[in-house]
Design a protein around this motif. Structure first.
Motif, PDB file in Angstrom:
ATOM      1  N   ASN A  10      28.043 -45.562 -54.356  1.00  0.00           N
ATOM      2  CA  ASN A  10      27.031 -46.217 -53.538  1.00  0.00           C
ATOM      3  C   ASN A  10      27.168 -45.731 -52.097  1.00  0.00           C
ATOM      4  O   ASN A  10      27.258 -46.502 -51.165  1.00  0.00           O
ATOM      5  CB  ASN A  10      27.237 -47.746 -53.614  1.00  0.00           C
ATOM      6  N   ARG A  44      28.265 -43.165 -43.293  1.00  0.00           N
ATOM      7  CA  ARG A  44      29.677 -42.840 -43.078  1.00  0.00           C
ATOM      8  C   ARG A  44      29.867 -41.973 -41.821  1.00  0.00           C
ATOM      9  O   ARG A  44      30.881 -42.055 -41.140  1.00  0.00           O
ATOM     10  CB  ARG A  44      30.197 -42.093 -44.319  1.00  0.00           C
ATOM     11  N   ALA A  80      34.200 -50.788 -59.364  1.00  0.00           N
ATOM     12  CA  ALA A  80      34.143 -49.348 -59.636  1.00  0.00           C
ATOM     13  C   ALA A  80      33.819 -49.070 -61.106  1.00  0.00           C
ATOM     14  O   ALA A  80      34.107 -49.895 -61.973  1.00  0.00           O
ATOM     15  CB  ALA A  80      35.488 -48.715 -59.291  1.00  0.00           C
ATOM     16  N   THR A 108      30.092 -39.824 -56.482  1.00  0.00           N
ATOM     17  CA  THR A 108      31.334 -40.552 -56.164  1.00  0.00           C
ATOM     18  C   THR A 108      32.040 -40.035 -54.905  1.00  0.00           C
ATOM     19  O   THR A 108      33.114 -40.533 -54.554  1.00  0.00           O
ATOM     20  CB  THR A 108      32.315 -40.490 -57.363  1.00  0.00           C
ATOM     21  N   LEU A 155      37.308 -34.521 -38.219  1.00  0.00           N
ATOM     22  CA  LEU A 155      37.647 -35.927 -38.430  1.00  0.00           C
ATOM     23  C   LEU A 155      38.862 -36.348 -37.606  1.00  0.00           C
ATOM     24  O   LEU A 155      38.873 -37.424 -37.014  1.00  0.00           O
ATOM     25  CB  LEU A 155      37.958 -36.114 -39.927  1.00  0.00           C
ATOM     26  N   ASN A 243      36.119 -36.899 -55.789  1.00  0.00           N
ATOM     27  CA  ASN A 243      36.407 -37.913 -56.810  1.00  0.00           C
ATOM     28  C   ASN A 243      35.771 -37.450 -58.121  1.00  0.00           C
ATOM     29  O   ASN A 243      34.624 -37.792 -58.420  1.00  0.00           O
ATOM     30  CB  ASN A 243      35.828 -39.269 -56.393  1.00  0.00           C
ATOM     31  N   ILE A 246      36.897 -39.236 -63.186  1.00  0.00           N
ATOM     32  CA  ILE A 246      36.171 -39.926 -64.269  1.00  0.00           C
ATOM     33  C   ILE A 246      35.280 -38.932 -65.009  1.00  0.00           C
ATOM     34  O   ILE A 246      35.150 -38.973 -66.230  1.00  0.00           O
ATOM     35  CB  ILE A 246      35.332 -41.096 -63.703  1.00  0.00           C
ATOM     36  N   GLU A 276      29.569 -34.963 -52.314  1.00  0.00           N
ATOM     37  CA  GLU A 276      30.904 -34.374 -52.148  1.00  0.00           C
ATOM     38  C   GLU A 276      31.719 -34.308 -53.432  1.00  0.00           C
ATOM     39  O   GLU A 276      32.733 -33.628 -53.472  1.00  0.00           O
ATOM     40  CB  GLU A 276      31.683 -35.155 -51.077  1.00  0.00           C
ATOM     41  N   GLU A 289      24.402 -32.883 -44.673  1.00  0.00           N
ATOM     42  CA  GLU A 289      23.160 -32.138 -44.865  1.00  0.00           C
ATOM     43  C   GLU A 289      23.038 -31.580 -46.297  1.00  0.00           C
ATOM     44  O   GLU A 289      21.998 -31.733 -46.938  1.00  0.00           O
ATOM     45  CB  GLU A 289      23.077 -31.018 -43.824  1.00  0.00           C
TER      46      GLU A 289
END
Ligand SMILES: Cc1cc2nc3c(=O)[nH]c(=O)nc-3n(C[C@H](O)[C@H](O)[C@H](O)COP(=O)(O)OP(=O)(O)OC[C@H]3O[C@@H](n4cnc5c(N)ncnc54)[C@H](O)[C@@H]3O)c2cc1C
Length: 404
Positions: A10, A44, A80, A108, A155, A243, A246, A276, A289
């Motif tokens: 999300n 974010r 999750a 994710t 970052l 991630n 899964i 990502e 982007e």
């Protein structure tokens, strides 16, 4: 009947996908979005500005609750997804529930890499990815006076700036010999270092972290050269990991990220990945982007158009007040390219443009970044620049005036 479409994650990719889909095929899908974080989707990218106190948390919200409701999107956040059974088209959630899907999208994102060194689990050793991290870092900065930030990329620098602004005495530790080495050439990186130091941040380059030292919480960062930096907290910003676990457990092809083709499709029918967590043509992007580009193309495909995603040009702006830095494309200059450089140390301005085959392939701007959008358009559009090449370095206004 609407087809059940489940989106795992999300974050920014999921929110953009829903927005693009709502514009193209409202009602065609019954969309359910599953989010591990206990919030509505937020921007974010703004977390650095929240940490620096430049943006209130409320401004990070991407869409209010009624926006999702009005578009028929069911949100399940705070639980999750734990497993996917592609054969039976089901997603299992941490709260034990199961959701069926006709189409599934992995969105994710990624998570911060943790340093595999002693003391990495000590309280006070933090990462910088989620809204909850900002709260932790800000709280630690409010009651402690010293901070070490590990990682001199975008970052890490933004975290160091936010901490310094909150009043902490900050040391920024970087493994490489220049800051933001993945976005800046040596000269721009040197100018950036001086600007970061002028904010009161100590910068140590070419140093590796050996371990975190402390009993009940971190008390020092020990470097491989033996130096010890006493600290009350450490923020680790050394990179991200998609991630993809899964997806891998469900049988999807995974290298660094979940492997997708130009249609954003994984190796399983009706299972897609964007953002990502995805790896396209060997590249896992770490910027918003490309996430938006992928979300748009997937929305078009889910609406019945056979468009393709061919990759994105990486472009970065640093969000540190008063420090204007922009980088895009091939900024180093591969063999066979030519570099055009303009520098005015007095004005604190530096520009480097890389030209390949008569087209702009990359740019680094330091100081005055007002022409960044124009250069980025030229790079993305593959525009031929030979006709105005001699004036290119001076920016859009001059080129357009001379052409008029
Ligand atoms: C502090 C900061 C500053 C940034 N600044 C910039 C910038 O200036 N420019 C720029 O281009 N980019 C920037 N970025 C990067 C940008 O935020 C990301 O590229 C973008 O958020 C990626 O979107 P995403 O949807 O793929 O991943 P995310 O936004 O991370 O969203 C993924 C979501 O999926 C959830 N999730 C993961 N696993 C599961 C699961 N099993 N079940 C349910 N949910 C799950 C996660 O909790 C997360 O909420 C920044 C990032 C940070 C952290």
């Amino acid at each position: 009947m609407s087809e059940p479409l489940v989106v795992i994650g999300n974050g920014m990719a999921a929110a953009r996908l829903c927005e693009e889909l709502a514009q193209r095929a409202l009602g065609r899908y019954a969309i359910a979005v599953i989010g591990a974080e206990p919030h509505l989707a937020y921007n974010r990218v703004l977390l650095s500005s929240v940490l620096a106190g430049d943006v209130p948390i409320a401004d990070t919200l991407l869409k209010p609750a009624n926006w999702w409701r009005d578009r028929g999107v069911t949100l399940r956040y705070g639980a999750a997804a734990t497993a996917v059974d592609i054969g039976s088209h089901k997603v299992r959630l941490a709260d034990g529930k199961e959701l069926g899907f006709a189409k599934l999208v992995f969105a994710t994102g990624s998570r911060p890499i943790r340093l595999p060194i002693a003391g990495a689990d000590l309280p006070g050793v933090l990462t910088f990815r989620e809204l909850s991290d900002v709260a932790l870092i800000a709280k630690a900065a409010a009651c402690h006076s010293r901070a070490v930030v590990i990682g001199g990329g975008l970052l890490g620098i933004e975290a160091a700036y936010g901490l310094a602004k909150a009043g902490a005495k900050v040391t920024l530790v970087h493994l490489m010999d220049r800051l933001m080495e993945r976005q800046l050439d040596a000269r721009a990186a040197l100018m950036l270092k001086a600007a970061v130091e002028a904010k009161g941040i100590e910068v140590l380059l070419d140093v590796a972290t050996a371990r975190f030292v402390g009993e009940d919480r971190v008390e020092a960062v020990e470097l491989k050269d033996g130096r010890r930096i006493a600290t009350d907290m450490a923020v680790v910003a050394v990179g991200i990991k998609p991630n993809a676990e899964i997806g891998a457990a469900a049988g999807l092809a995974v290298n660094r990220g979940i492997v997708i083709d130009d249609g954003l499709l994984t190796n399983a029918t009706d299972v897609f990945a964007i953002g990502e967590c995805a790896e396209h043509r060997g590249v896992c992007y770490g910027l918003v982007e490309p996430v938006n580009d992928q979300a748009r193309v997937l929305a078009e495909r889910l609406s019945g158009r056979q468009t393709h995603y061919r990759g994105s040009v990486n472009a970065t702006n640093l969000k540190v007040s008063g420090v204007h830095v922009f980088s895009a494309g091939d900024f180093i200059g591969a063999a066979g390219t030519e570099s055009i450089v303009f520098a005015d140390p007095g004005l604190g301005t530096y520009r480097k443009l890389v030209v390949a085959d008569g087209r702009l392939a990359g740019a680094v701007l330091y100081g005055d970044t007002s022409d960044a959008p124009w250069y980025l358009d030229l790079i993305r559009g593959g525009t031929a620049v030979e006709a105005f090449r001699e004036d290119l370095i001076f920016g859009r206004a001059l080129v357009e005036r001379l052409a008029a």
